[in-house]
Design a protein around this motif. Structure first.
Motif, PDB file in Angstrom:
ATOM      1  N   ALA A 134       0.847  -1.194   0.000  1.00  0.00           N
ATOM      2  CA  ALA A 134       0.000   0.000   0.000  1.00  0.00           C
ATOM      3  C   ALA A 134       0.878   1.238   0.000  1.00  0.00           C
ATOM      4  O   ALA A 134       2.049   1.173   0.396  1.00  0.00           O
ATOM      5  N   ALA A 135       0.308   2.341  -0.449  1.00  0.00           N
ATOM      6  CA  ALA A 135       1.034   3.609  -0.422  1.00  0.00           C
ATOM      7  C   ALA A 135       0.038   4.709  -0.108  1.00  0.00           C
ATOM      8  O   ALA A 135      -1.161   4.556  -0.338  1.00  0.00           O
ATOM      9  N   ILE A 136       0.558   5.813   0.420  1.00  0.00           N
ATOM     10  CA  ILE A 136      -0.325   6.953   0.717  1.00  0.00           C
ATOM     11  C   ILE A 136      -0.603   7.696  -0.593  1.00  0.00           C
ATOM     12  O   ILE A 136       0.320   8.002  -1.351  1.00  0.00           O
ATOM     13  N   GLU A 137      -1.868   7.948  -0.831  1.00  0.00           N
ATOM     14  CA  GLU A 137      -2.260   8.658  -2.052  1.00  0.00           C
ATOM     15  C   GLU A 137      -2.444  10.156  -1.730  1.00  0.00           C
ATOM     16  O   GLU A 137      -2.016  11.018  -2.479  1.00  0.00           O
ATOM     17  N   LYS A 138      -3.113  10.390  -0.576  1.00  0.00           N
ATOM     18  CA  LYS A 138      -3.412  11.787  -0.198  1.00  0.00           C
ATOM     19  C   LYS A 138      -3.305  11.915   1.319  1.00  0.00           C
ATOM     20  O   LYS A 138      -3.543  10.951   2.039  1.00  0.00           O
ATOM     21  N   ILE A 139      -3.014  13.131   1.761  1.00  0.00           N
ATOM     22  CA  ILE A 139      -3.034  13.365   3.209  1.00  0.00           C
ATOM     23  C   ILE A 139      -3.665  14.728   3.478  1.00  0.00           C
ATOM     24  O   ILE A 139      -3.425  15.697   2.742  1.00  0.00           O
ATOM     25  N   HIS A 140      -4.505  14.785   4.492  1.00  0.00           N
ATOM     26  CA  HIS A 140      -5.119  16.056   4.880  1.00  0.00           C
ATOM     27  C   HIS A 140      -4.808  16.268   6.358  1.00  0.00           C
ATOM     28  O   HIS A 140      -5.058  15.389   7.188  1.00  0.00           O
ATOM     29  N   TRP A 141      -4.224  17.418   6.661  1.00  0.00           N
ATOM     30  CA  TRP A 141      -3.817  17.681   8.043  1.00  0.00           C
ATOM     31  C   TRP A 141      -4.962  18.369   8.771  1.00  0.00           C
ATOM     32  O   TRP A 141      -5.220  19.555   8.549  1.00  0.00           O
ATOM     33  N   GLY A 142      -5.710  17.639   9.609  1.00  0.00           N
ATOM     34  CA  GLY A 142      -6.815  18.226  10.371  1.00  0.00           C
ATOM     35  C   GLY A 142      -6.318  18.808  11.685  1.00  0.00           C
ATOM     36  O   GLY A 142      -5.129  18.725  12.006  1.00  0.00           O
ATOM     37  N   GLU A 143      -7.231  19.383  12.429  1.00  0.00           N
ATOM     38  CA  GLU A 143      -6.886  20.041  13.695  1.00  0.00           C
ATOM     39  C   GLU A 143      -6.359  19.010  14.728  1.00  0.00           C
ATOM     40  O   GLU A 143      -5.311  19.200  15.333  1.00  0.00           O
ATOM     41  N   ASN A 144      -7.109  17.894  14.852  1.00  0.00           N
ATOM     42  CA  ASN A 144      -6.761  16.917  15.893  1.00  0.00           C
ATOM     43  C   ASN A 144      -6.179  15.624  15.361  1.00  0.00           C
ATOM     44  O   ASN A 144      -5.748  14.774  16.132  1.00  0.00           O
ATOM     45  N   GLU A 145      -6.247  15.442  14.047  1.00  0.00           N
ATOM     46  CA  GLU A 145      -5.673  14.226  13.448  1.00  0.00           C
ATOM     47  C   GLU A 145      -5.401  14.455  11.964  1.00  0.00           C
ATOM     48  O   GLU A 145      -5.904  15.417  11.379  1.00  0.00           O
ATOM     49  N   ALA A 146      -4.609  13.537  11.414  1.00  0.00           N
ATOM     50  CA  ALA A 146      -4.353  13.598   9.968  1.00  0.00           C
ATOM     51  C   ALA A 146      -5.227  12.541   9.303  1.00  0.00           C
ATOM     52  O   ALA A 146      -5.446  11.465   9.865  1.00  0.00           O
ATOM     53  N   PHE A 147      -5.753  12.854   8.104  1.00  0.00           N
ATOM     54  CA  PHE A 147      -6.590  11.916   7.353  1.00  0.00           C
ATOM     55  C   PHE A 147      -5.759  11.423   6.170  1.00  0.00           C
ATOM     56  O   PHE A 147      -5.304  12.222   5.354  1.00  0.00           O
ATOM     57  N   ILE A 148      -5.580  10.097   6.115  1.00  0.00           N
ATOM     58  CA  ILE A 148      -4.687   9.512   5.112  1.00  0.00           C
ATOM     59  C   ILE A 148      -5.504   8.642   4.164  1.00  0.00           C
ATOM     60  O   ILE A 148      -6.198   7.730   4.601  1.00  0.00           O
ATOM     61  N   THR A 149      -5.396   8.938   2.873  1.00  0.00           N
ATOM     62  CA  THR A 149      -6.080   8.090   1.894  1.00  0.00           C
ATOM     63  C   THR A 149      -5.024   7.217   1.213  1.00  0.00           C
ATOM     64  O   THR A 149      -4.019   7.724   0.702  1.00  0.00           O
ATOM     65  N   LEU A 150      -5.255   5.899   1.253  1.00  0.00           N
ATOM     66  CA  LEU A 150      -4.297   4.971   0.633  1.00  0.00           C
ATOM     67  C   LEU A 150      -4.652   4.740  -0.833  1.00  0.00           C
ATOM     68  O   LEU A 150      -5.744   5.111  -1.295  1.00  0.00           O
ATOM     69  N   SER A 151      -3.738   4.092  -1.544  1.00  0.00           N
ATOM     70  CA  SER A 151      -3.930   3.868  -2.983  1.00  0.00           C
ATOM     71  C   SER A 151      -5.197   3.049  -3.261  1.00  0.00           C
ATOM     72  O   SER A 151      -5.806   3.194  -4.319  1.00  0.00           O
ATOM     73  N   ASP A 152      -5.643   2.194  -2.283  1.00  0.00           N
ATOM     74  CA  ASP A 152      -6.872   1.416  -2.523  1.00  0.00           C
ATOM     75  C   ASP A 152      -8.109   2.139  -1.965  1.00  0.00           C
ATOM     76  O   ASP A 152      -9.157   1.531  -1.763  1.00  0.00           O
ATOM     77  N   GLU A 153      -7.938   3.450  -1.708  1.00  0.00           N
ATOM     78  CA  GLU A 153      -9.014   4.344  -1.239  1.00  0.00           C
ATOM     79  C   GLU A 153      -9.426   4.139   0.219  1.00  0.00           C
ATOM     80  O   GLU A 153     -10.334   4.795   0.704  1.00  0.00           O
ATOM     81  N   GLN A 154      -8.737   3.219   0.913  1.00  0.00           N
ATOM     82  CA  GLN A 154      -8.958   3.076   2.346  1.00  0.00           C
ATOM     83  C   GLN A 154      -8.555   4.394   3.034  1.00  0.00           C
ATOM     84  O   GLN A 154      -7.556   5.000   2.632  1.00  0.00           O
TER      85      GLN A 154
END
Ligand SMILES: Cc1cc2nc3c(=O)[nH]c(=O)nc-3n(C[C@H](O)[C@H](O)[C@H](O)COP(=O)(O)OP(=O)(O)OC[C@H]3O[C@@H](n4cnc5c(N)ncnc54)[C@H](O)[C@@H]3O)c2cc1C
Length: 410
Positions: A134-154
């Protein structure tokens, strides 16, 4: 959506070591890795081309993580002496395990062996999950946590994201962390060599005007892994040159120390680039290992430096978690950043100085390096300090230093 406290991007030696170190801490950990470990080590197999000189500090960490005996049972070769010399002059320095009151100075271990042992260990930990391939596709830095989207959309969430994704770190780039880098104007040519005379458990390094040639002793007494750092055009030429000619040039560059050399593997090349990330941490992010810094392999310290990043971060994250603090706050990660940037900067400066001092045959420089080696070899008190640095004993975080009894978790 799965939630974790720590998501580690990169299941190489450094990322996996951190995952092992966090098990049992109460933190939920995930490792995201492109390339799964194959786990079919055959002790009769040819040694892998990529090896590392593992120093005493890293050995202590790997022992604490419960993987050192596994590594040794696969394949690791202790070395008891180190010898460095300049081919064109009298400059020479020699270190022995005896001078360090130790049974060995370090071990040469195939990178794959270290990674496989750590991977196996992580599979035994209920609180660590490996997500691979798996690899990270996207990352969004939120206030209290980071949201990570993987290549399989998980989608995963993490309070802290770790960049252990190597020299070309995706995370470092996507977090817009500036990188200082410089071309060492060397390419490393790596291969396995059979020598006429046994290596005797000695790690040797020759400086020869346009290059640096290291012979690292492997388990077979006649096999060495070589790292030949030379200008890129020469490395590319030697990578494809006729085998007999290559062996002849190699034997000469090595001053015929172990007699004739015979190539027993393919040859591969890696351009050598020094890298130093401006920040080793940010809000909800920490970088470690090659993602934070890369150095010239002449002192065999790259992954050792990475393992001490791991040791420092294990100590910090466990402490922060115990104290009920938010482990992703940059405010709290700054101590890790400050300490490890300092160690990496010292190492990078040292390597740069060495690299420049041993480059070329300028007579003034030659005299300076001959005198330097002579003094270092003979002045009382200098060698123990150099040995301390080479063995990593001056760069351990306090908690690791205080582990007086070498304990295995297994
Ligand atoms: C010729 C040479 C000789 C060396 N000799 C020594 C030595 O003797 N001693 C020493 O201490 N050091 C040595 N080093 C340095 C050492 O090899 C490195 O420091 C070490 O491999 C770094 O480990 P790492 O885990 O930080 O990075 P890597 O080994 O690069 O691991 C990064 C991992 O992240 C994964 N990854 C990358 N991007 C992503 C992504 N987007 N998503 C998911 N996964 C990803 C990769 O697949 C990889 O598994 C040497 C280096 C060279 C070039």
């Amino acid at each position: 959506m799965q939630s974790f406290d720590v998501v580690i991007a990169g299941g190489g030696m450094v990322g996996l070591a951190l995952a092992c170190g966090l098990t049992g801490s109460g933190l939920r950990v995930a490792v995201i890795e492109h390339q799964p470990s194959v786990q079919n080590f055959d002790p009769q197999s040819e040694p892998e081309l990529r090896v590392s000189a593992i120093n005493a500090a890293s050995e202590k960490l790997l022992t604490h993580l419960g993987v050192w005996s596994r590594i040794k049972s696969m394949r690791a070769s202790p070395y008891t002496e180190m010898e460095v010399w300049d081919n064109h002059s009298f400059g020479r320095i020699h270190f022995s395990a005896q001078q360090a009151s130790s049974t060995h100075l370090g071990h040469i271990v195939e990178n794959r062996v270290i990674r496989d042992a750590l991977w196996q260990r992580v599979l035994e930990c209920d609180d660590v999950q490996i997500i691979s391939p798996a690899a990270i596709e996207k990352i969004h830095w939120g206030e209290n946590e980071a949201f990570i989207t993987l290549s399989d959309e998980q989608v995963l969430t993490a309070r802290l994201v770790i960049g252990a994704d190597g020299a070309q770190s995706w995370l470092r780039t996507h977090a817009d962390i500036p990188l200082t880098f410089w071309d060492y104007e060397h390419t490393a040519l790596v291969a396995t060599i059979r020598t006429e005379q046994p290596h005797g458990g000695v790690a040797r390094q020759a400086f020869h005007g346009d290059g640096i040639l290291a012979f690292l002793p492997l388990s077979d007494p006649h096999l060495c892994s070589i790292v030949w750092s030379i200008p890129a055009p020469l490395a590319e030429q030697r990578k494809i040159s006729d085998v007999t000619q290559f062996e002849r040039e190699l034997s000469v560059a090595f001053d015929m120390r172990l007699g004739l050399c015979q190539l027993t593997s393919s040859r591969f090349t890696v351009p050598l680039v020094g890298r130093y990330a401006r920040n080793f941490a940010a809000q909800r992010l920490a970088l470690l290992g090659d993602a934070a810094h890369t150095i010239h392999p002449l002192a065999g310290q790259g992954v050792n430096l990475g393992f001490m990043d791991v040791a420092e971060l294990i100590g910090e994250l466990k402490r922060l978690h115990r104290e009920g603090k938010d482990i992703g706050q940059y405010l709290y990660l700054r101590r890790y950043e400050r300490r490890r940037k300092h160690s990496a900067a010292l190492m990078l400066a040292g390597m740069q100085g060495f690299r420049q001092l041993f480059d070329g045959n300028n007579p003034a420089k030659k005299l300076l390096r001959d005198l330097g080696l002579l003094l270092a070899d003979n002045l009382p008190g200098v060698k123990p300090q150099l040995l301390n640095h080479a063995m990593g004993l001056s760069d351990m975080p306090e908690w690791l230093q205080q582990l007086s009894i070498i304990e295995e978790r297994e």
